[in-house]
Write an enzyme that holds these catalytic residues in place. Structure first.
Site, PDB file in Angstrom:
ATOM      1  CB  SER A  81       8.925  -3.708  86.141  1.00 50.65           C
ATOM      2  OG  SER A  81       7.834  -3.042  85.546  1.00 50.65           O
ATOM      3  CE  LYS A  84       9.103  -3.234  82.452  1.00 52.96           C
ATOM      4  NZ  LYS A  84       8.937  -1.834  82.892  1.00 52.96           N
ATOM      5  CE1 TYR A 206       6.488  -5.685  79.806  1.00 50.52           C
ATOM      6  CE2 TYR A 206       4.230  -4.893  79.812  1.00 50.52           C
ATOM      7  CZ  TYR A 206       5.525  -4.809  80.275  1.00 50.52           C
ATOM      8  OH  TYR A 206       5.858  -3.858  81.202  1.00 50.52           O
ATOM      9  CE1 TYR A 258      11.056   1.104  84.934  1.00 49.08           C
ATOM     10  CE2 TYR A 258      10.345   0.952  87.217  1.00 49.08           C
ATOM     11  CZ  TYR A 258      10.424   0.409  85.948  1.00 49.08           C
ATOM     12  OH  TYR A 258       9.900  -0.817  85.699  1.00 49.08           O
ATOM     13  CB  VAL A 276       4.421  -2.025  90.291  1.00 48.22           C
ATOM     14  CG1 VAL A 276       5.003  -0.901  89.472  1.00 48.22           C
ATOM     15  CG2 VAL A 276       3.838  -3.118  89.415  1.00 48.22           C
TER      16      VAL A 276
END
Length: 349
Positions: A81, A84, A206, A258, A276
């Site tokens: 992630s 991103k 992705y 998050y 993660v």
């Protein structure tokens, strides 16, 4: 050996700013937090379950090309992630703020990173840092075909890292095979016209971006590139236009951690992003990029050791962006002054 408690006392904001003392401080912080055994390695993607829970690295890269590191900063892992952040920058360059904002919002959600939820009024995903928003952002990357789009994405990562980039095929295949939740998000967004390309094409890119291989040092350099207004401090190559740094760091600040973003902002106070695989990056604008790598995650999907390390470093050096008591916290300037005075122990990039 330097005692981290001395740094946490807050009695002397200038304490331990020399380069040798910084290296000693990082060693102490690493030793202090290595004993943490909380959390668990991510398993929802089968390849992630193979990570060594004992891996633990800390790295700081400065905007003038210094690197300070301790622990497991060389093992490779997939960026997941954290990608991103950088794909968001590429999409901004491809389309500009207004187009991107019409497809992806910038609001924190309070939900988990993989929540299947869109804004009820606009039907946009809430922000580029949650999975839904990242898939929509990735779908905006320009290219005549999937190969060109992938090559542009890899070239972008190469500029941030300063070396050639590879994708871990096993992780890519593993994530593609188990990505039904992401497919559900993508089909929902296609229904509302929020995807620029076909569902499977968007998801394929992705999954590949998440499978880009990095190490802790790479992440620190990438964060330092953002701190350096888009220019890689090791190579001098521009990775993203300076005009979009504000956008990138703003979204990192409000959404990068998050549903832990509020507490992170309160305790650490830096633009950040987690992944993660156990990586976390943070940016001190115009000064440094920081990266921590440790695979065991808490219930929100953030590295347990990583969060603790950032809390320690931010407090020790007064890096919180809203901490006016430390007078803008000139971390890098103090390192430069220490070097001019002849202090030894600089670890060069």
């Amino acid at each position: 050996m330097t005692n981290p408690d001395d740094f946490l006392s807050g009695e002397d904001p200038q304490m331990a700013r020399s380069v040798s003392e910084l290296q000693a401080f990082l060693a102490d912080v690493h030793q202090r937090h290595a004993c943490l055994r909380e959390g668990a390695v991510a398993t929802y993607i089968p390849e992630l379950a193979k990570a060594n829970p004992d891996w633990f690295g800390i790295c700081i890269a400065t905007t003038d090309g210094r690197v300070f590191e301790i622990g497991d900063t060389q093992p490779n892992f997939t960026v997941q992630s954290i990608s991103k952040v950088f794909v968001h920058g590429l999409a901004l360059e491809d389309h500009g703020r207004d187009v991107l904002l019409s497809r992806v919002g910038v609001e924190p959600t309070g939900d988990a990173f993989n929540a299947i939820v869109l804004d009820e009024a606009s039907k946009r995903p809430y922000n580029p840092m949650v999975n839904a928003g990242a898939i929509a952002t990735t779908s905006l990357i320009k290219g005549a075909d999937p190969t060109e789009r992938l090559n542009r994405l890899l070239a972008m990562f190469r500029n941030y890292m300063g070396h050639e980039v590879v994708i871990d095929v096993a992780s890519y295949i593993s994530e593609r095979a188990t990505g039904d939740r992401n497919r559900a998000m993508a089909y929902l967004m296609r229904h509302f016209g929020m995807l620029q390309s076909e569902v499977e094409e968007s998801l394929d890119l992705y999954f590949q971006q998440c499978a880009v291989m990095v190490n802790c040092r790479d992440l620190a350099v990438m964060a330092a590139t953002l701190a350096n207004r888009g220019i890689n401090p090791m190579t001098g190559d521009r990775a993203v236009h300076a005009r979009y740094i504000r956008d990138i760091l703003s979204v990192m600040s409000s959404c990068g951690m998050y549903n832990f973003a509020g507490e992170w902002g309160y305790k650490v106070g830096l633009p950040a992003k987690s992944g993660v695989c156990g990586g976390i990056i943070a940016v001190v604008p115009d000064q440094i990029g920081i990266a921590v790598f440790s695979p065991p995650l808490d219930e929100r999907g953030n590295s347990v050791r990583g969060v603790k390390v950032f809390e320690t470093i931010s407090q020790a050096f007064g890096l919180h962006l809203f901490d006016s008591s430390r007078g803008c916290n000139h971390f890098l300037e103090n390192l430069m002054q220490a070097e001019k005075s002849g202090t030894s122990g600089v670890e060069r990039g």
